[in-house]
Write a protein that holds these residues in place. Structure first.
Motif, mmCIF file in Angstrom:
data_model
loop_
_atom_site.group_PDB
_atom_site.id
_atom_site.type_symbol
_atom_site.label_atom_id
_atom_site.label_comp_id
_atom_site.label_asym_id
_atom_site.label_seq_id
_atom_site.Cartn_x
_atom_site.Cartn_y
_atom_site.Cartn_z
ATOM 1 N N GLN A 20 22.824 -54.574 5.857
ATOM 2 C CA GLN A 20 22.821 -54.944 7.264
ATOM 3 C C GLN A 20 21.961 -56.183 7.458
ATOM 4 O O GLN A 20 20.985 -56.404 6.730
ATOM 5 N N SER A 21 22.353 -56.994 8.454
ATOM 6 C CA SER A 21 21.592 -58.160 8.862
ATOM 7 C C SER A 21 21.711 -58.229 10.372
ATOM 8 O O SER A 21 22.770 -58.546 10.905
ATOM 9 N N GLY A 22 20.621 -57.863 11.086
ATOM 10 C CA GLY A 22 20.750 -57.654 12.515
ATOM 11 C C GLY A 22 21.722 -56.508 12.744
ATOM 12 O O GLY A 22 21.619 -55.451 12.114
ATOM 13 N N GLN B 256 32.512 -64.779 3.280
ATOM 14 C CA GLN B 256 31.268 -65.499 3.518
ATOM 15 C C GLN B 256 30.342 -64.715 4.446
ATOM 16 O O GLN B 256 29.118 -64.712 4.257
ATOM 17 N N ALA B 257 30.937 -64.043 5.426
ATOM 18 C CA ALA B 257 30.143 -63.201 6.322
ATOM 19 C C ALA B 257 29.483 -62.065 5.549
ATOM 20 O O ALA B 257 28.290 -61.771 5.748
ATOM 21 N N GLN C 192 24.606 -59.597 3.213
ATOM 22 C CA GLN C 192 23.900 -59.053 2.048
ATOM 23 C C GLN C 192 22.634 -59.834 1.735
ATOM 24 O O GLN C 192 21.680 -59.282 1.172
ATOM 25 N N GLN C 193 22.602 -61.108 2.123
ATOM 26 C CA GLN C 193 21.420 -61.933 1.900
ATOM 27 C C GLN C 193 20.469 -61.918 3.088
ATOM 28 O O GLN C 193 19.433 -62.600 3.066
ATOM 29 N N GLY C 194 20.826 -61.160 4.139
ATOM 30 C CA GLY C 194 19.965 -61.043 5.303
ATOM 31 C C GLY C 194 19.886 -62.290 6.149
ATOM 32 O O GLY C 194 18.880 -62.520 6.836
ATOM 33 N N ARG C 195 20.953 -63.100 6.156
ATOM 34 C CA ARG C 195 20.913 -64.372 6.887
ATOM 35 C C ARG C 195 22.156 -64.547 7.768
ATOM 36 O O ARG C 195 22.670 -65.661 7.911
#
Length: 382
Positions: free
Chosen positions: A9-11, A343-344, A349-352
């Motif tokens: 998760q990212s946000g 890409q999303a 996965q990279q938290g960005r």
């Protein structure tokens, strides 16, 4: 048989893994629409090569032809159409709105006049499930009513209550354990009704849930307020499907709000009309200004179209009315959306993800990022 778990998760954006009888898929993902059990102009092997994971077929159209019994006798959608990955079938409920001049709605269901020959056909929750079971999709949708925009609050309330009763009947009619039934929340763009519909739908504890009744003409600001509310209420451990949404900027905004699944005819229909999706928007290959351009549609794209053909050749095909033009542009447009979701997933996965969405918006809109997109981006971080 059906299992969904989060990988990152990212946000509010999330990457998940959804297990189906015909393989596991990674979300967020875009599902190409194969209305007649065929994505127009594209072979199943080509769809697999560009990264398609799930295909969508239309219950209403397949009911009319070739008929569900014929599809079942030939191995269901997997045997009949040659796509061995997961299938999703809609319930036919969208045609309640899109073919409104040809149908009548009552508590029992919908009485359609076939757009092919004028025959009267009744589609009920029970019949919709029966047809979808014959078609053999991995994911099936509960029968619902998709109200048009605009609709009065009284109509929206009556419609969502009917949809909830139809959901209960759909659940009772379902017999196949190898199919995941998704419920559909309605309520238009009324926050109170959308909240009520979502909360009452998730009480049924289904394998997944859809956000329905949006992208039907309402303002983007209103649509994304409903998406933000819906993903706040829907359970974390179930896939979330935003029905009928396929514009790239809508995908990026909705993924940021926690949506997992999307479908739309937009990329293939746009391709058949001579348009190619690019990070800045879309190219009009009907325009003569591309006839001298030796570069591909998108130098950064890895699809067969971009790796093989120039804008000049594609523009020639489109202007000459050659069917190959629509096929190659459809292939590219679908790959564009698949690359966008890939890409999303990487950004999540990279938290960005927020940085990814901002970079997308700057390239797509320049300095004029619309308010609805900014609102979704702000809600993503909450």
């Amino acid at each position: 048989m059906f299992d969904f778990h989060l990988l990152a998760q990212s946000g509010r954006a999330r990457v998940g893994r959804f297990q189906t009888p015909h393989g596991a898929v990674t979300t967020p993902l875009f599902m190409p629409v194969g209305t007649q059990a065929s994505v127009k102009g594209l072979l199943p092997r080509d769809l697999e090569a560009i990264g398609s994971q799930v295909l969508l077929a239309n219950t209403y159209h397949l009911l009319l032809r070739p008929g569900p019994d014929r599809v079942r006798a030939l191995g269901g959608l997997h045997g009949f159409a040659g796509w061995q990955g997961p299938w999703l079938t809609d319930s036919g409920g969208f045609q309640v709105m899109s073919l409104g001049h040809l149908c009548r709605i009552d508590e029992e269901g919908v009485l359609f006049q076939s757009h092919l020959n004028g025959d009267l056909i009744q589609l009920t929750p029970e019949r919709s499930i029966q047809v979808q079971e014959a078609l053999g999709a991995d994911i099936v949708m509960a029968f619902d009513e998709c109200p048009p925009y605009p609709s009065s609050r009284a109509y929206l309330q009556a419609s969502l209550e009917r949809t909830l009763r139809w959901l209960e009947r759909s659940i009772k009619a379902k017999t196949r354990p190898d199919q995941a039934l998704f419920g559909i929340a309605q309520g238009g763009v009324d926050l109170g009704l959308r909240r009520r519909s979502t909360l009452e739908t998730i009480r049924f504890d289904l394998p997944g849930y859809a956000i329905g009744g949006l992208a039907v003409g309402e303002p983007k600001e209103a649509m994304f307020r409903m998406v933000a509310l819906s993903t706040e209420l829907l359970p974390q451990n179930r896939p979330r499907y935003l029905m009928g949404v396929g514009h790239p900027e809508d995908l990026v905004a909705a993924i940021g709000l926690g949506v997992d699944l999307f479908d739309c005819v937009y990329p293939t229909r746009t391709g058949r009309f001579g348009y190619a999706l690019v990070p800045e928007g879309r190219l009009n290959l009907k325009s003569g200004r591309h006839l001298e351009e030796a570069l591909p549609i998108d130098p950064g794209c890895d699809c067969y179209t971009c790796q093989t053909f120039s804008r000049a050749y594609l523009s020639h095909l489109v202007r000459a009315g050659e069917m190959l033009g629509g096929i190659l542009l459809s292939l590219h447009n679908l790959r564009y959306l698949h690359r966008l979701t890939e890409q999303a997933r990487e950004a999540i996965q990279q938290g960005r993800y927020e940085a990814f969405a901002q970079a997308f918006a700057e390239r797509r809109f320049g300095k004029a990022v619309p308010g609805w997109f900014q609102m979704a981006l702000e809600a993503h971080a909450l």
